[in-house]
Design a protein around this motif. Structure first.
Motif, PDB file in Angstrom:
ATOM      1  N   TYR A 190      29.484  21.304  38.519  1.00 47.32           N
ATOM      2  CA  TYR A 190      30.480  20.764  37.578  1.00 47.32           C
ATOM      3  C   TYR A 190      29.847  19.684  36.698  1.00 47.32           C
ATOM      4  N   VAL A 191      29.084  18.805  37.324  1.00 45.15           N
ATOM      5  CA  VAL A 191      28.387  17.767  36.556  1.00 45.15           C
ATOM      6  C   VAL A 191      27.403  18.414  35.581  1.00 45.15           C
ATOM      7  N   ARG A 192      26.700  19.439  36.050  1.00 49.12           N
ATOM      8  CA  ARG A 192      25.756  20.142  35.173  1.00 49.12           C
ATOM      9  C   ARG A 192      26.470  20.714  33.948  1.00 49.12           C
ATOM     10  N   GLY A 193      27.674  21.254  34.155  1.00 48.44           N
ATOM     11  CA  GLY A 193      28.432  21.791  33.038  1.00 48.44           C
ATOM     12  C   GLY A 193      28.715  20.741  31.981  1.00 48.44           C
ATOM     13  N   GLY A 194      29.023  19.512  32.423  1.00 50.15           N
ATOM     14  CA  GLY A 194      29.236  18.433  31.469  1.00 50.15           C
ATOM     15  C   GLY A 194      27.964  18.062  30.726  1.00 50.15           C
ATOM     16  N   PHE A 195      26.861  18.040  31.466  1.00 46.08           N
ATOM     17  CA  PHE A 195      25.573  17.690  30.867  1.00 46.08           C
ATOM     18  C   PHE A 195      25.173  18.711  29.813  1.00 46.08           C
ATOM     19  N   GLU A 196      25.415  19.988  30.076  1.00 44.84           N
ATOM     20  CA  GLU A 196      25.030  21.037  29.141  1.00 44.84           C
ATOM     21  C   GLU A 196      25.821  20.968  27.841  1.00 44.84           C
ATOM     22  N   LYS A 197      27.004  20.382  27.899  1.00 42.58           N
ATOM     23  CA  LYS A 197      27.820  20.245  26.692  1.00 42.58           C
ATOM     24  C   LYS A 197      27.575  18.934  25.962  1.00 42.58           C
ATOM     25  N   ALA A 198      26.816  18.035  26.606  1.00 38.96           N
ATOM     26  CA  ALA A 198      26.674  16.691  26.059  1.00 38.96           C
ATOM     27  C   ALA A 198      25.691  16.608  24.914  1.00 38.96           C
ATOM     28  N   GLY A 199      24.701  17.473  24.887  1.00 37.74           N
ATOM     29  CA  GLY A 199      23.650  17.323  23.896  1.00 37.74           C
ATOM     30  C   GLY A 199      22.776  16.129  24.236  1.00 37.74           C
ATOM     31  N   ARG A 200      22.185  15.532  23.248  1.00 40.07           N
ATOM     32  CA  ARG A 200      21.312  14.392  23.489  1.00 40.07           C
ATOM     33  C   ARG A 200      22.120  13.101  23.588  1.00 40.07           C
ATOM     34  N   GLY A 201      21.522  12.119  24.249  1.00 36.97           N
ATOM     35  CA  GLY A 201      22.174  10.827  24.360  1.00 36.97           C
ATOM     36  C   GLY A 201      22.466  10.461  25.799  1.00 36.97           C
ATOM     37  N   PRO A 202      22.971   9.258  26.031  1.00 37.72           N
ATOM     38  CA  PRO A 202      23.259   8.809  27.393  1.00 37.72           C
ATOM     39  C   PRO A 202      24.272   9.721  28.085  1.00 37.72           C
ATOM     40  N   PHE A 203      24.105   9.842  29.392  1.00 41.06           N
ATOM     41  CA  PHE A 203      24.999  10.690  30.190  1.00 41.06           C
ATOM     42  C   PHE A 203      25.066  10.118  31.601  1.00 41.06           C
ATOM     43  N   GLY A 204      26.210  10.242  32.220  1.00 46.54           N
ATOM     44  CA  GLY A 204      26.358   9.848  33.615  1.00 46.54           C
ATOM     45  C   GLY A 204      27.087  10.922  34.392  1.00 46.54           C
ATOM     46  N   GLY A 205      26.661  11.173  35.610  1.00 49.03           N
ATOM     47  CA  GLY A 205      27.326  12.146  36.463  1.00 49.03           C
ATOM     48  C   GLY A 205      27.301  11.685  37.896  1.00 49.03           C
ATOM     49  N   SER A 206      28.367  11.959  38.622  1.00 44.39           N
ATOM     50  CA  SER A 206      28.415  11.518  40.012  1.00 44.39           C
ATOM     51  C   SER A 206      29.261  12.462  40.850  1.00 44.39           C
ATOM     52  N   ILE A 207      29.010  12.463  42.153  1.00 44.34           N
ATOM     53  CA  ILE A 207      29.878  13.124  43.108  1.00 44.34           C
ATOM     54  C   ILE A 207      30.118  12.165  44.268  1.00 44.34           C
ATOM     55  N   GLU A 208      31.350  12.175  44.759  1.00 43.37           N
ATOM     56  CA  GLU A 208      31.755  11.291  45.851  1.00 43.37           C
ATOM     57  C   GLU A 208      32.396  12.153  46.921  1.00 43.37           C
ATOM     58  N   VAL A 209      31.786  12.202  48.099  1.00 45.88           N
ATOM     59  CA  VAL A 209      32.187  13.107  49.176  1.00 45.88           C
ATOM     60  C   VAL A 209      32.971  12.342  50.225  1.00 45.88           C
ATOM     61  N   THR A 210      34.178  12.806  50.531  1.00 40.37           N
ATOM     62  CA  THR A 210      35.004  12.226  51.586  1.00 40.37           C
ATOM     63  C   THR A 210      35.191  13.260  52.686  1.00 40.37           C
TER      64      THR A 210
END
Length: 214
Positions: free
Chosen positions: A144-164
């Motif tokens: 899911y994070v990768r999907g956001g990154f692929e749409k972001a193009g160039r520039g700053p990006f942040g991605g995280s996962i939090e497991v409970t």
């Protein structure tokens, strides 16, 4: 940016439920796992006789998602599958992708018999999709994070996962990419995160899944 972030292999079947309908399904399920799912989705804590549950149940009945032919109300079709997973879940993951001032968030709910992810959509809707069988939930969240990154193009990006987990223990992993393209990872227990460290670029974001592996 509130949807269309997940890669295509997580969107084979898409069902939309209103927040009222999700609340009704989780209320009818009544298990501790369903309660945790409600908390992860930040839905209001309401009783089974609340108007919110009544509204959700009414629209589920109208849509053929609840069977009223027996002595009680029984979820069927997609609602039954959702109730089964949310009612027996053992792992919850919040996945976040941040592009500039926009943020996409999804919650993955994983049980022994399957995994689904919830993504908020406009007008009080939730997009609900099953995750491909056999795909570990941590990898799905990293996807899911990768999907956001692929749409972001160039520039700053942040991605995280939090497991409970069922015990309440929370493991986190977050990647930040600065304007110069440097990647940094911060991971660990929620209350004891490790200092961020410089890492090699990983466009698959598998590094997130590895960092939270139990």
């Amino acid at each position: 940016m509130t949807n269309q972030t997940a890669p295509p292999d997580l969107r084979d079947i898409v069902t939309e439920f209103t927040g009222f309908e999700v609340t009704a399904i989780l209320s009818a399920t009544g298990s501790e796992a369903a309660l945790r799912t409600r908390e992860m989705l930040h839905l209001p804590a309401v009783g089974a006789d609340s108007p919110a549950v009544g509204i959700g149940m009414s629209t589920l009945i109208a849509r053929g998602q609840v069977d009223t032919s027996g002595d009680g109300l029984r979820p069927v079709n997609e609602a039954a599958a959702l109730a089964g997973i949310c009612g027996t879940a053992t792992t919850w993951i919040e996945a976040v992708a941040v592009i500039g001032d926009k943020k996409a968030v999804a919650v993955f709910v994983s049980a022994p018999d399957g995994t689904v992810f919830f993504e908020p959509a406009p007008h009080g809707l939730w997009i609900v999709c099953p995750v491909k069988p056999g795909l570990p939930v941590e990898q799905a969240a990293a996807g899911y994070v990768r999907g956001g990154f692929e749409k972001a193009g160039r520039g700053p990006f942040g991605g995280s996962i939090e497991v409970t987990g069922s015990s309440g223990a929370v493991r986190t992993a977050a990647v930040k990419i600065d304007a110069q393209g440097a990647w940094r990872l911060r991971a660990g227990q929620l209350d004891k995160p490790q200092p961020p460290e410089r890492i090699d670029a990983d466009p698959t974001f598998a590094v997130l899944a590895r960092a939270v592996a139990a």
